[in-house]
Write an enzyme that holds these catalytic residues in place. Structure first.
Site, PDB file in Angstrom:
ATOM      1  N   LYS A  22       2.705   3.472  -5.838  1.00  0.00           N
ATOM      2  CA  LYS A  22       2.184   2.380  -6.510  1.00  0.00           C
ATOM      3  C   LYS A  22       3.266   1.869  -7.619  1.00  0.00           C
ATOM      4  O   LYS A  22       3.104   0.916  -7.965  1.00  0.00           O
ATOM      5  CB  LYS A  22       0.929   3.020  -7.198  1.00  0.00           C
ATOM      6  CG  LYS A  22      -0.221   3.612  -6.222  1.00  0.00           C
ATOM      7  CD  LYS A  22      -0.446   2.487  -5.168  1.00  0.00           C
ATOM      8  CE  LYS A  22      -1.309   3.443  -4.035  1.00  0.00           C
ATOM      9  NZ  LYS A  22      -0.981   2.595  -2.720  1.00  0.00           N
TER      10      LYS A  22
ATOM     11  N   ASP B 250       0.668  -1.290   0.017  1.00  0.00           N
ATOM     12  CA  ASP B 250       0.055   0.068   0.224  1.00  0.00           C
ATOM     13  C   ASP B 250       0.917   1.273   0.100  1.00  0.00           C
ATOM     14  O   ASP B 250       0.511   2.431   0.580  1.00  0.00           O
ATOM     15  CB  ASP B 250      -0.915   0.078   0.954  1.00  0.00           C
ATOM     16  CG  ASP B 250      -2.033   0.881   1.178  1.00  0.00           C
ATOM     17  OD1 ASP B 250      -2.768   1.284   2.168  1.00  0.00           O
ATOM     18  OD2 ASP B 250      -2.304   1.452   0.024  1.00  0.00           O
TER      19      ASP B 250
ATOM     20  N   ASP C 172      -3.416  -3.161  -2.681  1.00  0.00           N
ATOM     21  CA  ASP C 172      -4.148  -1.855  -2.497  1.00  0.00           C
ATOM     22  C   ASP C 172      -4.216  -1.205  -3.547  1.00  0.00           C
ATOM     23  O   ASP C 172      -3.346  -1.085  -4.491  1.00  0.00           O
ATOM     24  CB  ASP C 172      -4.285  -1.059  -1.348  1.00  0.00           C
ATOM     25  CG  ASP C 172      -5.341  -0.179  -1.103  1.00  0.00           C
ATOM     26  OD1 ASP C 172      -5.339   1.094  -0.263  1.00  0.00           O
ATOM     27  OD2 ASP C 172      -6.553  -0.567  -1.531  1.00  0.00           O
ATOM     28  N   ASN C 173      -5.443  -0.562  -4.173  1.00  0.00           N
ATOM     29  CA  ASN C 173      -5.545   0.423  -5.060  1.00  0.00           C
ATOM     30  C   ASN C 173      -5.062  -0.111  -6.609  1.00  0.00           C
ATOM     31  O   ASN C 173      -4.404   0.678  -7.267  1.00  0.00           O
ATOM     32  CB  ASN C 173      -4.378   1.597  -4.720  1.00  0.00           C
ATOM     33  CG  ASN C 173      -4.642   2.253  -3.459  1.00  0.00           C
ATOM     34  OD1 ASN C 173      -3.920   2.172  -2.692  1.00  0.00           O
ATOM     35  ND2 ASN C 173      -5.751   2.733  -3.080  1.00  0.00           N
TER      36      ASN C 173
ATOM     37  N   GLU D 114     -11.424   4.061  -0.949  1.00  0.00           N
ATOM     38  CA  GLU D 114     -11.876   4.441   0.316  1.00  0.00           C
ATOM     39  C   GLU D 114     -12.795   5.725   0.628  1.00  0.00           C
ATOM     40  O   GLU D 114     -12.419   6.641  -0.050  1.00  0.00           O
ATOM     41  CB  GLU D 114     -10.613   4.449   1.471  1.00  0.00           C
ATOM     42  CG  GLU D 114      -9.689   5.430   0.936  1.00  0.00           C
ATOM     43  CD  GLU D 114      -8.356   4.661   0.046  1.00  0.00           C
ATOM     44  OE1 GLU D 114      -8.847   3.568  -0.539  1.00  0.00           O
ATOM     45  OE2 GLU D 114      -7.439   5.145   0.229  1.00  0.00           O
TER      46      GLU D 114
HETATM   47  C1  LIG Z   1       9.205   3.149  -1.937  1.00  0.00           C
HETATM   48  N1  LIG Z   1       9.406   2.590  -0.557  1.00  0.00           N
HETATM   49  C2  LIG Z   1       8.791   2.919   0.404  1.00  0.00           C
HETATM   50  N2  LIG Z   1       9.101   2.519   1.682  1.00  0.00           N
HETATM   51  C3  LIG Z   1       8.618   3.094   2.843  1.00  0.00           C
HETATM   52  N3  LIG Z   1       7.627   3.735   2.764  1.00  0.00           N
HETATM   53  C4  LIG Z   1       7.080   4.250   1.629  1.00  0.00           C
HETATM   54  C5  LIG Z   1       7.777   3.989   0.516  1.00  0.00           C
HETATM   55  N4  LIG Z   1       6.775   4.520  -0.475  1.00  0.00           N
HETATM   56  C6  LIG Z   1       5.882   5.224   0.050  1.00  0.00           C
HETATM   57  N5  LIG Z   1       5.904   4.949   1.246  1.00  0.00           N
HETATM   58  C7  LIG Z   1       5.248   5.810   2.420  1.00  0.00           C
HETATM   59  O1  LIG Z   1       3.811   4.957   2.231  1.00  0.00           O
HETATM   60  C8  LIG Z   1       2.677   5.922   2.146  1.00  0.00           C
HETATM   61  C9  LIG Z   1       2.191   5.897   0.878  1.00  0.00           C
HETATM   62  C10 LIG Z   1       1.303   5.590   0.094  1.00  0.00           C
HETATM   63  C11 LIG Z   1       0.850   6.000  -1.314  1.00  0.00           C
HETATM   64  N6  LIG Z   1      -0.743   5.567  -1.443  1.00  0.00           N
HETATM   65  C12 LIG Z   1      -1.471   6.314  -2.235  1.00  0.00           C
HETATM   66  O2  LIG Z   1      -0.666   7.227  -2.878  1.00  0.00           O
HETATM   67  C13 LIG Z   1      -2.710   6.078  -2.210  1.00  0.00           C
HETATM   68  C14 LIG Z   1      -3.482   7.021  -2.987  1.00  0.00           C
HETATM   69  C15 LIG Z   1      -4.638   7.036  -3.155  1.00  0.00           C
HETATM   70  C16 LIG Z   1      -5.530   8.002  -3.699  1.00  0.00           C
HETATM   71  C17 LIG Z   1      -6.732   7.492  -4.487  1.00  0.00           C
HETATM   72  C18 LIG Z   1      -7.170   8.538  -5.224  1.00  0.00           C
HETATM   73  C19 LIG Z   1      -7.159   9.949  -5.278  1.00  0.00           C
HETATM   74  F1  LIG Z   1      -7.648  10.855  -5.815  1.00  0.00           F
HETATM   75  C20 LIG Z   1      -5.881  10.419  -4.473  1.00  0.00           C
HETATM   76  C21 LIG Z   1      -5.312   9.344  -3.738  1.00  0.00           C
HETATM   77  C22 LIG Z   1      -5.535   6.071  -2.329  1.00  0.00           C
HETATM   78  C23 LIG Z   1      -4.730   5.183  -1.668  1.00  0.00           C
HETATM   79  O3  LIG Z   1      -5.376   4.201  -1.002  1.00  0.00           O
HETATM   80  C24 LIG Z   1      -3.370   5.187  -1.733  1.00  0.00           C
HETATM   81  O4  LIG Z   1      -2.824   4.115  -0.974  1.00  0.00           O
HETATM   82  C25 LIG Z   1       3.224   7.101   2.808  1.00  0.00           C
HETATM   83  O5  LIG Z   1       3.006   6.890   4.262  1.00  0.00           O
HETATM   84  C26 LIG Z   1       4.737   7.089   2.160  1.00  0.00           C
HETATM   85  O6  LIG Z   1       5.481   7.722   3.261  1.00  0.00           O
HETATM   86 MG   LIG Z   2      -4.012   2.314  -0.486  1.00  0.00          MG
END
Ligand SMILES: CNc1ncnc2c1ncn2[C@@H]1O[C@H](/C=C/CNC(=O)c2cc(-c3ccc(F)cc3)cc(O)c2O)[C@@H](O)[C@H]1O
Ligand SMILES: [Mg+2]
Length: 214
Positions: free
Chosen positions: A144, A141, A169-170, A199
């Site tokens: 992406k 999650d 997810d997603n 969600e």
């Molecule tokens: C790449 N390696 C990584 N290692 C550790 N942590 C990482 C990470 N990448 C991202 N993260 C962390 O995960 C999280 C990121 C999640 C990215 N999720 C999304 O973009 C997302 C985005 C949407 C979304 C859907 C529609 C919309 F209009 C706007 C947003 C819905 C979701 O359920 C999502 O999960 C943050 O906490 C970030 O700091």
């Molecule tokens: Mg998500």
């Protein structure tokens, strides 16, 4: 300097949820996201699918990529069997700080190891740092475009076993096309799509469950 959305979400949890009650923390976050401020937690509708798959797998060792505020961490950890543990990776220190407090408020911190850092660096260290042999369950999650490289990294590091379940997810919104194409066409996975909604909205989204065949 005001507060951030994760900080306001945490404040709602500390104000309204019952300490030590994971279900109350989950309900408070869902209420906050539905009626106050939308946030990218897996949410209640996809959360029920997550719950059913976690319960079916009954993992001793679970991995979560992308903790954010800890909502799905709480959903997963509350269902683990005695001695089960969830390792969750988060590279944003501010989000990690909020998630630690959400997880603690739910009272399930003893089942969770929140590790701060990027998945690409931490996955190769899982065996030496945490004595992990293989994961029974992985929840993807995070960013992406990192689902596919990290799934391949988990394979290369020997962290998947015959029967390990990857739940992503997603896969529709925002979408993970390269990851979907891979798990649906690779002979090493048995993949199935669980249709749902983004969600707290009526927009289509869903979860992809992929069983690693070894
Ligand atoms: C790449 N390696 C990584 N290692 C550790 N942590 C990482 C990470 N990448 C991202 N993260 C962390 O995960 C999280 C990121 C999640 C990215 N999720 C999304 O973009 C997302 C985005 C949407 C979304 C859907 C529609 C919309 F209009 C706007 C947003 C819905 C979701 O359920 C999502 O999960 C943050 O906490 C970030 O700091
Ligand atoms: Mg998500």
């Amino acid at each position: 300097t005001g507060s951030t959305r994760p900080q306001r979400l945490l404040r709602a949890v500390q104000k309204k949820a019952t300490q030590g009650d994971p279900q109350s923390v989950i309900a408070t976050i869902d209420d906050f996201c539905r009626h106050s401020e939308w946030a990218m937690n897996v949410g209640d509708e996809k959360g029920l699918i997550l719950d059913s798959i976690v319960s079916e797998v009954n993992p001793s060792t679970a991995l979560e990529l992308g903790t954010y505020c800890g909502y799905s961490t709480v959903r997963i950890a509350r269902l683990l069997p005695p001695g089960g543990r969830c390792i969750t990776l988060e590279f944003n220190p501010a989000y990690a700080a909020v998630a630690r407090q959400v997880i603690a408020w739910a009272g399930i911190q003893d089942k969770v190891q929140l590790v701060e850092g990027p998945s690409g660096d931490l996955i190769p260290q899982m065996k030496e740092l945490f004595g992990v042999q293989t994961f029974d369950f992985v929840f993807l999650d995070h960013w992406k475009d990192r689902y596919l490289p990290d799934a391949k990294l988990l394979e290369e590091c020997g962290l998947l076993r015959e029967g390990t379940v990857l739940l992503a997810d997603n896969v529709i919104c925002p979408g993970t096309p390269e990851y979907l194409q891979y798990v649906r066409n690779s002979p090493r996975y048995e993949s199935r799509y669980f249709k749902s909604h983004l969600e707290y909205t009526k927009v289509e989204d869903g979860l992809e469950k992929s069983v690693f065949l070894g």
